[in-house]
Structures are given as C-alpha cells and as structure tokens.
Design a protein around this motif. Structure first.
Motif, PDB file in Angstrom:
ATOM      1  N   GLN A   1      31.275 -14.190  31.710  1.00  0.00           N
ATOM      2  CA  GLN A   1      31.242 -15.630  31.608  1.00  0.00           C
ATOM      3  C   GLN A   1      31.610 -16.299  32.941  1.00  0.00           C
ATOM      4  O   GLN A   1      30.850 -17.089  33.466  1.00  0.00           O
ATOM      5  N   CYS A   2      32.745 -15.919  33.499  1.00  0.00           N
ATOM      6  CA  CYS A   2      33.174 -16.594  34.720  1.00  0.00           C
ATOM      7  C   CYS A   2      32.933 -15.745  35.964  1.00  0.00           C
ATOM      8  O   CYS A   2      33.202 -16.180  37.071  1.00  0.00           O
ATOM      9  N   HIS A   3      32.452 -14.541  35.772  1.00  0.00           N
ATOM     10  CA  HIS A   3      32.117 -13.654  36.898  1.00  0.00           C
ATOM     11  C   HIS A   3      33.327 -13.187  37.693  1.00  0.00           C
ATOM     12  O   HIS A   3      33.170 -12.689  38.811  1.00  0.00           O
ATOM     13  N   CYS A   4      34.505 -13.349  37.147  1.00  0.00           N
ATOM     14  CA  CYS A   4      35.657 -12.823  37.858  1.00  0.00           C
ATOM     15  C   CYS A   4      35.636 -11.298  37.776  1.00  0.00           C
ATOM     16  O   CYS A   4      35.069 -10.721  36.861  1.00  0.00           O
ATOM     17  N   VAL A   5      36.218 -10.658  38.769  1.00  0.00           N
ATOM     18  CA  VAL A   5      36.131  -9.210  38.861  1.00  0.00           C
ATOM     19  C   VAL A   5      37.509  -8.585  38.926  1.00  0.00           C
ATOM     20  O   VAL A   5      38.387  -9.095  39.613  1.00  0.00           O
ATOM     21  N   VAL A   6      37.675  -7.504  38.215  1.00  0.00           N
ATOM     22  CA  VAL A   6      38.935  -6.781  38.232  1.00  0.00           C
ATOM     23  C   VAL A   6      38.629  -5.337  38.596  1.00  0.00           C
ATOM     24  O   VAL A   6      37.631  -4.779  38.151  1.00  0.00           O
ATOM     25  N   GLU A   7      39.468  -4.755  39.429  1.00  0.00           N
ATOM     26  CA  GLU A   7      39.276  -3.343  39.737  1.00  0.00           C
ATOM     27  C   GLU A   7      39.855  -2.488  38.631  1.00  0.00           C
ATOM     28  O   GLU A   7      40.924  -2.775  38.119  1.00  0.00           O
ATOM     29  N   VAL A   8      39.142  -1.442  38.269  1.00  0.00           N
ATOM     30  CA  VAL A   8      39.676  -0.535  37.263  1.00  0.00           C
ATOM     31  C   VAL A   8      39.583   0.886  37.799  1.00  0.00           C
ATOM     32  O   VAL A   8      38.748   1.168  38.654  1.00  0.00           O
ATOM     33  N   ASP A   9      40.418   1.738  37.311  1.00  0.00           N
ATOM     34  CA  ASP A   9      40.341   3.095  37.828  1.00  0.00           C
ATOM     35  C   ASP A   9      39.798   4.099  36.824  1.00  0.00           C
ATOM     36  O   ASP A   9      40.057   5.272  36.908  1.00  0.00           O
ATOM     37  N   VAL A  10      39.007   3.624  35.893  1.00  0.00           N
ATOM     38  CA  VAL A  10      38.281   4.581  35.052  1.00  0.00           C
ATOM     39  C   VAL A  10      37.264   5.261  35.909  1.00  0.00           C
ATOM     40  O   VAL A  10      36.748   4.702  36.854  1.00  0.00           O
ATOM     41  N   CYS A  11      36.920   6.432  35.527  1.00  0.00           N
ATOM     42  CA  CYS A  11      35.810   7.081  36.209  1.00  0.00           C
ATOM     43  C   CYS A  11      35.287   8.213  35.369  1.00  0.00           C
ATOM     44  O   CYS A  11      35.950   8.677  34.437  1.00  0.00           O
TER      45      CYS A  11
END
Lengths: 146, 146
Positions: B99-109
């Motif tokens: 919706q707002c295009h904010c981005v969060v880093e995640v450490d899944v892989c």
DNA sequence: TTTAGTGCAAAGGCTTTGCACACCG
DNA sequence: CGGTGTGCAAAGCCTTTGCACTAAA
C-alpha cells in the motif's frame, strides 16, 4: 485444464467473444502447453501473422486483465525487462538463465513457518512473495566454457 | 562502514572526484543511514535542491554504476516500478508494503541446500536469487481497517 | 593541458490513452 | 441497434545517448 481456465477468465471479465480474444487465448494455451514465456511484443508479433490488423493495444489490454486475474505471471528480470508466463495455479517459482533468459519452473519455496515468523516480527500482514533464482543453464555453460 | 564503501566505490570506478558525485555519495549515505529506498527521480529531485544544474543523466549514470558494483540494490515491484536501496553487503531480502511501498529488511532466506539441490536437478549453475515479500504494514492495516 | 565527467536536449523503447469505428449479441 | 471492445495514432514515461563544454588532475 489450463485451456479452460484461460477461456473462463475471458468469459468472466468480459461480455463478448471477439476474434482478437479468441486468438489471444489460443496462443496463450500454446504457451502454457509448451511452457514458454513471452513478452507482450512477442505475443503481438505472433498474433499478427494470422491477423495483421490486430492492435498492439488489444494485446496489452488482455495481458493486463489476465495478470490481474492471476492467470498470467509477470517475471521481472534484474535489468528491468520482464516476460509473462501462463501460470496454471500451482505455486512455484522461476529459475532464469542470465545468459539466454530461458526459464525453468522450480518448486523450491520459503518454509511457511518462516514467513509467519517474519510477519509477526515486522507486524506485516504478509500477502505473498516472489522468488527468482538466477544462474546459467547447461547449454550456456557449455557454450561459453572456453 | 557504509559511507566508506560508497566513497570507495566511486574511487574505484572513476578517476576524478567531482562535485556531482560527492553530492550523490552524501545523499546515498543518508539513505543508507535512514534505511529509505528511492527512485532515480527521487534522488535527482533531492540533489537538485542544492545543485539545480545537476543533470538527470548524471544520476542515472551513477546509479547504474553502483548497481553494477553491488552497492545499490534494485527492488522490482510487481507493477513494473522499482526503487533502489543502499545495500551494505550482508545478504538479506525485502518486505514491501503493497500500500505505502515502505520497505523493511528481513533475514529470511532459502535454505542453502535447497538451492544446491535445484542446481543439480536443473543443471543450472546458480549464481544468485532474489526474494521479495509483499504485504501490508502495520500502519496501513490500521489506517484501512475500517 | 588533457580528458573524464557533466549537462542538456533529443532520441528511444515500451506502455497507455483518446477517440471514432466495428462488430458481437 | 446499442454499447463493448477494437485499431490506430498520438501522447506519456522513464531511460539512454550524442555532443559540446566544464573542470579535475
């Protein structure tokens, strides 16, 4: 069967059976069967052979519609180009050759519980994900092994 | 430190220290620090405030260079748009709010051995992958909960 | 002085849009 | 017939390119 799904999608989204849409559906069924991916322009060029007056915009409009309906999958490449691909429904991801751009479906995926964990950690309601693998296919590796 | 990396990247790729590049580096350091992502145009607009004559092409050229050097990460959205993001080096992926295009880093892989398996099954030499998660962030969820 | 790097504007590619017309039902 | 869907061409975006010029070394 994928052919029915495609036809059903057109039926659902529209009120008329037109020749352009029939042609598009046919061609997509072929792509689905052979598992090939394509660009909008590819599709247009192919269709133009049998219907030279078919407009580019029509192809764009149909593709957009089918993407929204989840029948067509847009594959983004790192360089900003993208292909489309008929996606029969089963969840899978793509492995793309960085040299020849050929695409293979793979069934690797993120463990579900990892996704859930991330969701609660970040307070996001996770709706989906896309995973792309990149590499060089066998053909390209041997061709360029020199 | 990321600031040094960015400066080092410019040094490595070029022979001169120019004002435009200094400004770009500074701005990128800010983005890196705040963890914000941006479009080329965002960056250009920001830089133009302090240097109105700075050309759009210069920004494009620098961004391309840094992407090639792996310092900037191009994030593709499903709708064909994309943002850039300073990536300090550690391997991670992104969770983007639809919706707002904010981005969060995640450490899944992806589990490494799964990647290896796929490689041998498909006869691909797997070089990399990109994983994007999509969802709705906390803010957007509560805003639209009505 | 030399030439890498820049700014500008034009050109490019892909995609969308506006509009009159065609043709499906 | 009526209105959806089409074809066409123009307009829009974002990005790249060509070229003369600026300014780092």
């Amino acid at each position: 069967m994928i052919a029915d799904k495609i036809r059903a999608a057109f039926d659902e989204a529209s009120q008329r059976h037109t020749r352009p849409r029939q042609l598009i559906a046919e061609r997509l069924i072929q792509h689905a069967t052979s598992g090939t991916d394509f660009t909008v322009d590819d599709l247009w060029q192919e269709l133009r052979k049998s219907e030279p007056r078919l407009g580019r915009a029509t192809v764009y409009r149909s593709v957009e519609m089918l993407v929204n309906m989840g029948l067509l999958n847009r594959i983004e490449f790192g360089d900003g180009t993208h292909h489309y691909r008929v996606c029969g429904g089963t969840h899978h991801h793509h492995l793309t050759c960085t040299q020849c751009h050929c695409v293979v479906e793979v069934d690797v995926c993120l463990p579900v519980e990892q996704i859930r964990t991330i969701g609660s950690q970040t307070h996001f309601d996770i709706e989906g994900h896309s995973l792309s693998l990149f590499g060089r296919c066998e053909k390209c590796r041997s061709a360029h092994s020199a």
